[in-house]
Motif scaffolding. Sequence first.
Motif, PDB file in Angstrom:
ATOM      1  N   VAL A 105       4.122 -27.472  13.797  1.00 22.35           N
ATOM      2  CA  VAL A 105       2.868 -27.729  14.462  1.00 22.35           C
ATOM      3  C   VAL A 105       2.282 -29.048  14.036  1.00 22.35           C
ATOM      4  O   VAL A 105       1.765 -30.043  14.537  1.00 22.35           O
ATOM      5  N   PHE A 106       2.218 -28.791  12.554  1.00 24.36           N
ATOM      6  CA  PHE A 106       1.836 -29.955  11.723  1.00 24.36           C
ATOM      7  C   PHE A 106       2.298 -31.335  11.651  1.00 24.36           C
ATOM      8  O   PHE A 106       1.768 -32.417  11.880  1.00 24.36           O
ATOM      9  N   LEU A 107       3.690 -30.957  11.999  1.00 24.46           N
ATOM     10  CA  LEU A 107       4.847 -32.384  12.238  1.00 24.46           C
ATOM     11  C   LEU A 107       4.424 -32.748  13.449  1.00 24.46           C
ATOM     12  O   LEU A 107       4.416 -34.125  13.579  1.00 24.46           O
ATOM     13  N   LEU A 108       4.150 -32.187  14.637  1.00 25.27           N
ATOM     14  CA  LEU A 108       4.080 -32.666  15.951  1.00 25.27           C
ATOM     15  C   LEU A 108       2.696 -33.321  15.949  1.00 25.27           C
ATOM     16  O   LEU A 108       2.636 -34.359  16.513  1.00 25.27           O
ATOM     17  N   ALA A 109       1.429 -32.582  15.350  1.00 27.18           N
ATOM     18  CA  ALA A 109       0.523 -33.371  15.199  1.00 27.18           C
ATOM     19  C   ALA A 109       0.406 -34.663  14.667  1.00 27.18           C
ATOM     20  O   ALA A 109      -0.277 -35.827  15.129  1.00 27.18           O
ATOM     21  N   GLY A 110       0.965 -34.878  13.376  1.00 26.99           N
ATOM     22  CA  GLY A 110       0.897 -36.011  12.707  1.00 26.99           C
ATOM     23  C   GLY A 110       1.839 -36.945  13.472  1.00 26.99           C
ATOM     24  O   GLY A 110       1.445 -38.314  13.332  1.00 26.99           O
ATOM     25  N   GLY A 111       2.800 -36.686  13.980  1.00 27.41           N
ATOM     26  CA  GLY A 111       3.652 -37.642  14.983  1.00 27.41           C
ATOM     27  C   GLY A 111       2.806 -38.256  16.137  1.00 27.41           C
ATOM     28  O   GLY A 111       2.857 -39.338  16.520  1.00 27.41           O
ATOM     29  N   CYS A 112       2.024 -37.235  16.710  1.00 31.85           N
ATOM     30  CA  CYS A 112       1.109 -37.929  17.851  1.00 31.85           C
ATOM     31  C   CYS A 112       0.141 -38.672  17.148  1.00 31.85           C
ATOM     32  O   CYS A 112      -0.178 -39.845  17.926  1.00 31.85           O
ATOM     33  N   VAL A 113      -0.536 -38.310  16.227  1.00 29.08           N
ATOM     34  CA  VAL A 113      -1.707 -39.143  15.371  1.00 29.08           C
ATOM     35  C   VAL A 113      -0.909 -40.667  14.918  1.00 29.08           C
ATOM     36  O   VAL A 113      -1.533 -41.789  15.418  1.00 29.08           O
ATOM     37  N   LEU A 114       0.312 -40.620  14.381  1.00 28.09           N
ATOM     38  CA  LEU A 114       1.002 -41.915  14.035  1.00 28.09           C
ATOM     39  C   LEU A 114       1.347 -42.531  15.217  1.00 28.09           C
ATOM     40  O   LEU A 114       1.164 -43.743  15.302  1.00 28.09           O
ATOM     41  N   GLY A 115       1.584 -41.861  16.443  1.00 21.02           N
ATOM     42  CA  GLY A 115       2.290 -42.740  17.728  1.00 21.02           C
ATOM     43  C   GLY A 115       0.880 -43.216  18.248  1.00 21.02           C
ATOM     44  O   GLY A 115       0.963 -44.241  18.871  1.00 21.02           O
ATOM     45  N   VAL A 116      -0.258 -42.641  18.343  1.00 25.17           N
ATOM     46  CA  VAL A 116      -1.587 -43.411  18.906  1.00 25.17           C
ATOM     47  C   VAL A 116      -1.993 -44.337  17.998  1.00 25.17           C
ATOM     48  O   VAL A 116      -2.215 -45.491  18.691  1.00 25.17           O
ATOM     49  N   GLY A 117      -1.824 -44.143  16.659  1.00 26.51           N
ATOM     50  CA  GLY A 117      -2.174 -45.261  15.797  1.00 26.51           C
ATOM     51  C   GLY A 117      -1.291 -46.664  16.057  1.00 26.51           C
ATOM     52  O   GLY A 117      -1.859 -47.828  16.132  1.00 26.51           O
ATOM     53  N   ILE A 118       0.004 -46.413  16.272  1.00 26.35           N
ATOM     54  CA  ILE A 118       0.796 -47.536  16.279  1.00 26.35           C
ATOM     55  C   ILE A 118       0.724 -47.969  17.732  1.00 26.35           C
ATOM     56  O   ILE A 118       0.484 -49.295  17.959  1.00 26.35           O
ATOM     57  N   TRP A 119       0.527 -47.351  18.856  1.00 23.82           N
ATOM     58  CA  TRP A 119       0.170 -48.039  20.214  1.00 23.82           C
ATOM     59  C   TRP A 119      -1.079 -48.524  20.192  1.00 23.82           C
ATOM     60  O   TRP A 119      -0.979 -49.576  20.773  1.00 23.82           O
ATOM     61  N   THR A 120      -1.975 -48.055  19.491  1.00 20.80           N
ATOM     62  CA  THR A 120      -3.322 -48.902  19.828  1.00 20.80           C
ATOM     63  C   THR A 120      -3.017 -50.135  18.826  1.00 20.80           C
ATOM     64  O   THR A 120      -3.663 -51.338  19.065  1.00 20.80           O
ATOM     65  N   LEU A 121      -2.491 -50.096  17.831  1.00 23.01           N
ATOM     66  CA  LEU A 121      -2.299 -51.500  16.984  1.00 23.01           C
ATOM     67  C   LEU A 121      -1.446 -52.408  17.996  1.00 23.01           C
ATOM     68  O   LEU A 121      -1.529 -53.638  17.860  1.00 23.01           O
ATOM     69  N   ALA A 122      -0.350 -52.009  18.555  1.00 26.38           N
ATOM     70  CA  ALA A 122       0.752 -52.883  19.067  1.00 26.38           C
ATOM     71  C   ALA A 122       0.368 -53.311  20.521  1.00 26.38           C
ATOM     72  O   ALA A 122       0.470 -54.588  20.773  1.00 26.38           O
ATOM     73  N   SER A 123      -0.339 -52.293  21.410  1.00 27.10           N
ATOM     74  CA  SER A 123      -0.686 -52.942  22.811  1.00 27.10           C
ATOM     75  C   SER A 123      -1.903 -53.084  23.216  1.00 27.10           C
ATOM     76  O   SER A 123      -2.285 -53.142  24.413  1.00 27.10           O
ATOM     77  N   LYS A 124      -2.743 -52.791  22.546  1.00 25.02           N
ATOM     78  CA  LYS A 124      -4.316 -53.113  22.799  1.00 25.02           C
ATOM     79  C   LYS A 124      -4.947 -54.062  22.020  1.00 25.02           C
ATOM     80  O   LYS A 124      -6.240 -53.844  21.773  1.00 25.02           O
ATOM     81  N   HIS A 125      -4.356 -55.054  21.771  1.00 19.63           N
ATOM     82  CA  HIS A 125      -5.032 -56.253  20.934  1.00 19.63           C
ATOM     83  C   HIS A 125      -6.098 -56.966  21.743  1.00 19.63           C
ATOM     84  O   HIS A 125      -7.038 -57.461  21.271  1.00 19.63           O
ATOM     85  N   TRP A 126      -5.815 -56.748  23.034  1.00 16.53           N
ATOM     86  CA  TRP A 126      -6.840 -57.599  23.858  1.00 16.53           C
ATOM     87  C   TRP A 126      -8.186 -57.208  23.915  1.00 16.53           C
ATOM     88  O   TRP A 126      -9.270 -57.576  24.210  1.00 16.53           O
ATOM     89  N   HIS A 127      -8.351 -55.609  23.413  1.00 16.72           N
ATOM     90  CA  HIS A 127      -9.622 -54.919  23.221  1.00 16.72           C
ATOM     91  C   HIS A 127     -10.406 -55.603  22.207  1.00 16.72           C
ATOM     92  O   HIS A 127     -11.559 -55.377  21.968  1.00 16.72           O
ATOM     93  N   ILE A 128      -9.625 -55.896  20.999  1.00 17.29           N
ATOM     94  CA  ILE A 128     -10.134 -56.271  19.873  1.00 17.29           C
ATOM     95  C   ILE A 128     -11.222 -57.508  20.036  1.00 17.29           C
ATOM     96  O   ILE A 128     -12.304 -57.745  19.685  1.00 17.29           O
ATOM     97  N   SER A 129     -10.647 -58.585  20.974  1.00 15.01           N
ATOM     98  CA  SER A 129     -11.585 -59.530  21.215  1.00 15.01           C
ATOM     99  C   SER A 129     -12.562 -59.271  22.068  1.00 15.01           C
ATOM    100  O   SER A 129     -13.794 -59.888  21.942  1.00 15.01           O
ATOM    101  N   LEU A 130     -12.950 -58.110  22.698  1.00 16.74           N
ATOM    102  CA  LEU A 130     -14.016 -57.636  23.167  1.00 16.74           C
ATOM    103  C   LEU A 130     -14.995 -57.042  22.360  1.00 16.74           C
ATOM    104  O   LEU A 130     -16.258 -56.990  22.450  1.00 16.74           O
TER     105      LEU A 130
END
Length: 112
Positions: free
Chosen positions: A29-54
Amino acid sequence: MALPNRKNRDSDCCSVNFLKYVLQIFNVVFLLAGGCVLGVGIWTLASKHWHISLLSTVTYSVAAGVLVFAGCLALIGAVTGCLSVWRENRCLLLVGWTGRFHAVRDYKNDYL
């Protein structure tokens, strides 16, 4: 002379095998939760750069970096826990649980 009945280490609900399974489930369960948090962080850094300008502050990108870091730490802790339970290595088990204990204790003292 008959020997007295001795309890086997696998005889009741708190047996060694039961505790191994509980620890392994917790680590998965800890492994799955860590993977989800890591995935959200990478997704946020990779595909949400247009929000940073706002945003006028750098809080968004810092928060994404913190998510990536926390996800990596959770994955390392979970893999360490899974390996320690699987190999029944007491030293590795103590290191993993001590690290988790200190992380939770420090978070609780700082933020709660």
